[in-house]
Design a protein around this motif. Structure first.
Motif, PDB file in Angstrom:
ATOM      1  N   ALA A  68      25.006  42.204  92.787  1.00 60.80           N
ATOM      2  CA  ALA A  68      23.930  41.728  91.917  1.00 60.80           C
ATOM      3  C   ALA A  68      24.369  41.794  90.455  1.00 60.80           C
ATOM      4  CB  ALA A  68      22.683  42.598  92.116  1.00 60.80           C
ATOM      5  N   PRO A  69      24.024  40.753  89.684  1.00 60.71           N
ATOM      6  CA  PRO A  69      23.014  39.714  89.943  1.00 60.71           C
ATOM      7  C   PRO A  69      23.517  38.470  90.665  1.00 60.71           C
ATOM      8  CG  PRO A  69      23.820  39.492  87.697  1.00 60.71           C
ATOM      9  CD  PRO A  69      24.521  40.699  88.287  1.00 60.71           C
ATOM     10  N   TYR A  70      24.691  38.533  91.259  1.00 59.80           N
ATOM     11  CA  TYR A  70      25.292  37.362  91.897  1.00 59.80           C
ATOM     12  C   TYR A  70      25.115  37.397  93.414  1.00 59.80           C
ATOM     13  CZ  TYR A  70      27.539  38.009  87.382  1.00 59.80           C
ATOM     14  OH  TYR A  70      27.765  38.247  86.053  1.00 59.80           O
ATOM     15  N   LEU A  71      25.415  36.270  94.086  1.00 63.75           N
ATOM     16  CA  LEU A  71      25.583  36.176  95.543  1.00 63.75           C
ATOM     17  C   LEU A  71      24.343  36.622  96.317  1.00 63.75           C
ATOM     18  CD1 LEU A  71      29.243  37.561  95.800  1.00 63.75           C
ATOM     19  CD2 LEU A  71      28.481  35.215  95.374  1.00 63.75           C
ATOM     20  N   THR A  72      23.203  36.145  95.901  1.00 61.99           N
ATOM     21  CA  THR A  72      21.939  36.539  96.520  1.00 61.99           C
ATOM     22  C   THR A  72      21.871  36.106  97.982  1.00 61.99           C
ATOM     23  OG1 THR A  72      20.923  36.156  94.354  1.00 61.99           O
ATOM     24  CG2 THR A  72      19.437  36.466  96.235  1.00 61.99           C
ATOM     25  N   PRO A  73      21.494  37.028  98.874  1.00 64.89           N
ATOM     26  CA  PRO A  73      21.418  36.665 100.292  1.00 64.89           C
ATOM     27  C   PRO A  73      20.184  35.838 100.620  1.00 64.89           C
ATOM     28  CG  PRO A  73      20.688  38.923  99.989  1.00 64.89           C
ATOM     29  CD  PRO A  73      21.186  38.447  98.641  1.00 64.89           C
ATOM     30  N   GLN A 111      17.793  35.405  91.361  1.00 61.35           N
ATOM     31  CA  GLN A 111      18.660  36.486  90.883  1.00 61.35           C
ATOM     32  C   GLN A 111      18.718  37.590  91.928  1.00 61.35           C
ATOM     33  OE1 GLN A 111      18.554  38.000  86.655  1.00 61.35           O
ATOM     34  NE2 GLN A 111      17.670  39.785  87.690  1.00 61.35           N
ATOM     35  N   ASN A 112      19.923  38.051  92.207  1.00 57.88           N
ATOM     36  CA  ASN A 112      20.105  39.123  93.183  1.00 57.88           C
ATOM     37  C   ASN A 112      19.742  40.476  92.573  1.00 57.88           C
ATOM     38  OD1 ASN A 112      20.794  40.196  95.652  1.00 57.88           O
ATOM     39  ND2 ASN A 112      22.975  39.788  95.485  1.00 57.88           N
ATOM     40  N   GLU A 113      19.518  41.469  93.415  1.00 60.67           N
ATOM     41  CA  GLU A 113      19.250  42.830  92.968  1.00 60.67           C
ATOM     42  C   GLU A 113      19.613  43.791  94.092  1.00 60.67           C
ATOM     43  OE1 GLU A 113      14.784  43.912  93.308  1.00 60.67           O
ATOM     44  OE2 GLU A 113      14.817  41.813  92.630  1.00 60.67           O
ATOM     45  N   PRO A 114      19.827  45.065  93.783  1.00 62.10           N
ATOM     46  CA  PRO A 114      20.326  45.998  94.804  1.00 62.10           C
ATOM     47  C   PRO A 114      19.490  46.062  96.071  1.00 62.10           C
ATOM     48  CG  PRO A 114      20.571  46.964  92.644  1.00 62.10           C
ATOM     49  CD  PRO A 114      19.804  45.696  92.440  1.00 62.10           C
ATOM     50  N   GLY A 115      18.173  45.964  95.941  1.00 60.30           N
ATOM     51  CA  GLY A 115      17.327  46.043  97.119  1.00 60.30           C
ATOM     52  C   GLY A 115      17.638  45.007  98.171  1.00 60.30           C
ATOM     53  N   SER A 143      34.154  44.897 102.587  1.00 61.99           N
ATOM     54  CA  SER A 143      32.748  44.856 102.196  1.00 61.99           C
ATOM     55  C   SER A 143      32.236  43.417 102.190  1.00 61.99           C
ATOM     56  CB  SER A 143      32.561  45.466 100.805  1.00 61.99           C
ATOM     57  OG  SER A 143      31.189  45.437 100.435  1.00 61.99           O
ATOM     58  N   TYR A 144      31.018  43.262 102.687  1.00 60.53           N
ATOM     59  CA  TYR A 144      30.398  41.937 102.758  1.00 60.53           C
ATOM     60  C   TYR A 144      29.144  41.895 101.891  1.00 60.53           C
ATOM     61  CZ  TYR A 144      33.696  41.125 106.470  1.00 60.53           C
ATOM     62  OH  TYR A 144      34.877  40.980 107.172  1.00 60.53           O
ATOM     63  N   SER A 145      29.029  40.801 101.160  1.00 55.34           N
ATOM     64  CA  SER A 145      27.894  40.566 100.262  1.00 55.34           C
ATOM     65  C   SER A 145      26.931  39.575 100.903  1.00 55.34           C
ATOM     66  CB  SER A 145      28.411  40.002  98.938  1.00 55.34           C
ATOM     67  OG  SER A 145      28.967  38.700  99.157  1.00 55.34           O
ATOM     68  N   GLY A 146      26.008  39.058 100.106  1.00 53.40           N
ATOM     69  CA  GLY A 146      25.050  38.073 100.599  1.00 53.40           C
ATOM     70  C   GLY A 146      25.683  36.807 101.125  1.00 53.40           C
ATOM     71  N   VAL A 147      26.938  36.556 100.782  1.00 54.51           N
ATOM     72  CA  VAL A 147      27.625  35.358 101.282  1.00 54.51           C
ATOM     73  C   VAL A 147      27.603  35.324 102.811  1.00 54.51           C
ATOM     74  CG1 VAL A 147      29.861  34.177 101.405  1.00 54.51           C
ATOM     75  CG2 VAL A 147      29.088  35.149  99.239  1.00 54.51           C
TER      76      VAL A 147
END
Length: 264
Positions: free
Chosen positions: A213-218, A225-229, A182-186
């Protein structure tokens, strides 16, 4: 936030609306997620309170699913009573996995490595007994995480390397164990070349997306702050880098997450 094209159906496989920063305003974040096309999401636990909140949210909102367990930073409070509570919580029909569990050798001041390994192994044994997939937290501990997952025969119950941050060779080794990646905003960061290269080499049928979220905001919201959207922007960046359509990436990652967690 208007005029998004094309219409996508996205599964955020790892997020934390059970966290304090979101918990009092979940409907607003859920509405924003829907706007971006994020229609399924896993609420990830890490201790008794956040596990219980994840279950409550999964019961309350359509498209939310609970993945519960004890994070390596929280293991100082994982005793016999906590394990009994976890086992009871895992019987809830809205729980679709165990996580996030694993090893964290970066934030380890209150979590000795031997204790982390022992509790990680115990939760993997529970996952095997209950045939539930696992969501794996791994920070500065790739070799030990790999060996423990291998010894646990994780291919028999499945799992995902959450917010994968290794290189291509580590990605391939975890794939060989039967893990999803799995890949996040990183992966949207220009500085994250190793992660981008690993993503490009990850077979689409084994690739998931998430926010954490709330981490690693793309990008383009990095620093906020990150969020699911915002899973939307990770999907779009992956599509751009792979030279595929965002519809194709969204559909594949949705199906992969559904297969692992909902159709297991």
């Amino acid at each position: 936030m208007s005029g998004l094209k094309p219409s996508l159906k996205i599964y955020d496989s790892h997020t934390h609306l059970n966290d304090d920063v979101f918990y009092s305003d979940v409907p607003a974040y859920l509405a924003r997620a829907r706007h971006f096309g994020v229609v399924e999401m896993n609420m990830i636990g890490s201790n008794e309170l956040l596990n219980q909140r994840a279950i409550e949210l999964a019961h309350r909102y359509q498209g939310m699913h609970a993945v519960i367990g004890w994070h390596p930073e929280d293991i100082a409070r994982f005793d016999a009573a906590a394990e009994k509570t976890l086992l009871n919580q895992l019987e809830d029909p809205f729980v679709v996995g165990i996580g996030e569990i694993g090893l964290d050798y970066f934030n380890d001041e209150h979590s000795p490595h031997d204790d982390q390994k022992r509790i990680f192994e115990r939760q993997l044994a529970i996952a095997k007994d209950m045939h539930l997939p696992v969501s794996i937290h791994c920070r500065d501990a790739l070799a030990d995480t790999y060996q423990i997952l291998k010894s646990a025969h994780v291919d028999e119950f499945g799992g995902v390397m959450h917010s994968f941050n290794g290189d291509v060779e580590w990605m391939k080794r975890f794939l060989d164990l039967g893990m999803e990646i799995s890949y996040s905003g990183v992966v949207t960061f220009n500085s994250a070349k190793d992660v981008q290269e690993a993503m490009l080499k990850t077979p689409l049928e084994h690739l998931l997306v998430e926010t954490d979220a709330p981490y690693l905001t793309p990008v383009p919201y990095r620093g906020q702050q990150n969020e699911p959207g915002f899973t939307r922007f990770t999907v779009e960046k992956i599509a751009e880098l792979r030279e595929q359509s965002s519809v194709e990436v969204a559909l594949a990652t949705f199906d992969n997450a559904s297969r692992l967690f909902l159709n297991h």
